[in-house]
Enzyme design. Structure first.
Site, PDB file in Angstrom:
ATOM      1  CB  THR A  69      -0.786   0.009   1.031  1.00 59.55           C
ATOM      2  OG1 THR A  69      -1.761  -1.281   1.207  1.00 59.55           O
ATOM      3  CG2 THR A  69      -1.785   1.262   1.328  1.00 59.55           C
ATOM      4  CG  ASN A 149      -5.303  -8.246  -5.872  1.00 62.42           C
ATOM      5  OD1 ASN A 149      -5.339  -7.089  -6.886  1.00 62.42           O
ATOM      6  ND2 ASN A 149      -6.213  -8.254  -5.145  1.00 62.42           N
ATOM      7  N   GLY A 207       6.545  -7.528   1.126  1.00 63.84           N
ATOM      8  CA  GLY A 207       7.348  -8.662   1.795  1.00 63.84           C
ATOM      9  C   GLY A 207       6.504  -9.761   1.992  1.00 63.84           C
ATOM     10  CB  CYS A 334     -14.373  -7.747   4.175  1.00 65.87           C
ATOM     11  SG  CYS A 334     -15.815  -8.388   5.174  1.00 65.87           S
TER      12      CYS A 334
END
Ligand SMILES: Cc1ncc(COP(=O)(O)O)c(C=O)c1O
Length: 394
Positions: A69, A149, A207, A334
């Site tokens: 992000t 993704n 990572g 969600c």
């Protein structure tokens, strides 16, 4: 428990955990000039070199971040704030990750315009449409996923990067968070001979998707990229990411990257076999289940099987699978316990109801036939029960 949600996050590699502990035990700020600081600096710079080797870039191009992000935010906000004068448009394919969508939405509030690119029916960015949009006037920057993704579809990143290089002064960011470690990836090869500040200039990785600790990540930033920092302060990392650097995190990330990239080819073969057995087994037991994404197994991420279960709400299926010891996901955000319909599935031209009836199974380093057998043993019953619960009237 059978964990089939490796795309959300995967197991910490024991070697990376050991490395983190070993390095974290030593005192020293890598910016200090005394011996302890210099020892930390050596470990940090060696880690950067090893990460660069794994990513196919130069060490100086590796900007360590806290994860995907942050990398995406630094790339998009940084490129936007350094854009060429008179250029306001951001080229945004459908089906990108929320890190990208929400950053672009925030930039729209600062005056950015959005040029949307639709996906094809398997979830791939059409290279022609991308290239045509890049050629339009006023494009400040472009972004794209190396692999989606959710449905796992692999984009033609080389062609997308080449079209950005051909478009005069359009910088491109690639989000490789889902792809890194699962596909061969080289920043230098993708960047090619692109002119300074244009073509592929930034690439995001995280990572925790490859067995390094959560809280580690990197943005590869080409030497010639014009990119403004998000964080101001001590001027570390070419001034692009100020703040005391996480030496232990860097060392653990570097080791995980090295091991993952070294195993990538063999692991892809192993995961594809497990994944194809899982998908075929599900479709045998639930004949109405439909595999989304590219039907060509080599066009999807090796560990990804994303299926539509007609008439069965994702959250009911996920709950029933969880009770049966299977962890999977709907692949969508969600919030406050309410599953949103997947914007990626809708970008494939599917209805909102269909976008609420999907499950993403993702396999990783610790996945085995045992996990596949366990999922296959319960899927028919979970589907029968979940499809009894209505998805209408919501
Ligand atoms: C494609 C993609 N981009 C960005 C992110 C965000 O990464 P992180 O969770 O490390 O912040 C993710 C995480 O799932 C992702 O899959």
């Amino acid at each position: 428990m059978h964990y089939l949600d490796h795309a959300a996050t995967t197991d910490l590699r024991p070697e990376a955990a050991d490395e983190w502990l070993r390095v974290a035990g030593a005192t020293g700020n890598a910016s200090s000039t005394h011996g302890a600081g210099q020892r930390a600096r050596r470990i940090l710079e060696e880690s950067r070199e090893r990460l660069a080797a794994a990513l196919g870039c130069e060490p100086i191009e590796v900007v360590l971040t806290s994860g995907g992000t942050e990398s995406v935010n630094l790339a998009l906000q940084g490129l936007w704030r350094s854009r060429a004068e008179g250029r306001t448009e951001i080229l945004l394919p459908d089906g990108e990750h929320h890190a990208t969508l929400d950053t672009v939405a925030a930039l729209a509030a600062e005056g950015a315009g959005v040029v949307a690119i639709g996906l094809d029916a398997v979830g791939r960015i059409p290279v022609d449409a991308f290239a045509a949009a890049l050629a339009a006037e006023g494009v400040a920057l472009a972004t794209a996923l190396v692999a989606n993704n959710e449905v796992g579809t692999v984009n033609d990143a080389a062609a997308l990067a080449a079209s950005a290089a051909a478009a005069a002064s359009v910088p491109l960011h690639l989000d490789a968070v889902a792809a890194f470690g699962h596909l061969p990836l080289s920043f230098a090869a993708l960047r090619g001979e692109a002119p300074a500040g244009a073509g592929l200039v930034a690439l995001s990785v995280a990572g925790h998707k490859i067995g390094a600790p959560a809280g580690t990540g990197a943005l590869v930033v080409a030497r010639t990229a014009r990119i403004a920092p998000l964080l101001h302060g001590g001027g570390q990392q070419r001034g692009l990411r100020s703040g005391t650097q996480d030496v232990a995190g860097a060392a653990a990330f570097a080791l995980a990257a090295e091991l993952t990239v070294g195993e990538q080819v063999a692991e892809a073969v192993r995961l594809r076999r497990l994944r194809d057995r899982l998908a075929a087994g599900i479709q045998e037991r639930v004949p109405s289940a439909e595999l989304l994404g590219d039907p060509d197994p080599s066009g999807r991420l090796p560990g990804n099987a994303h299926l539509l279960f007609p008439g069965a709400p994702s959250e009911s299926l996920l709950f029933l699978l969880d009770v049966a010891g299977i962890s999977a996901s709907a692949g969508s955000a969600c919030q406050a316990g309410i599953a949103e319909p997947s914007h990626v599935v809708q970008a494939l031209g599917r209805t909102e109801t269909e976008a609420r009836s999907v499950i993403r199974f993702t396999l990783g380093r610790t996945s085995s036939d045992d996990d596949v057998d366990a999922a296959l043993a319960v899927i028919a019953d979970a589907y029968a029960r979940a499809s009894g619960s209505s998805i209408r009237g919501r």
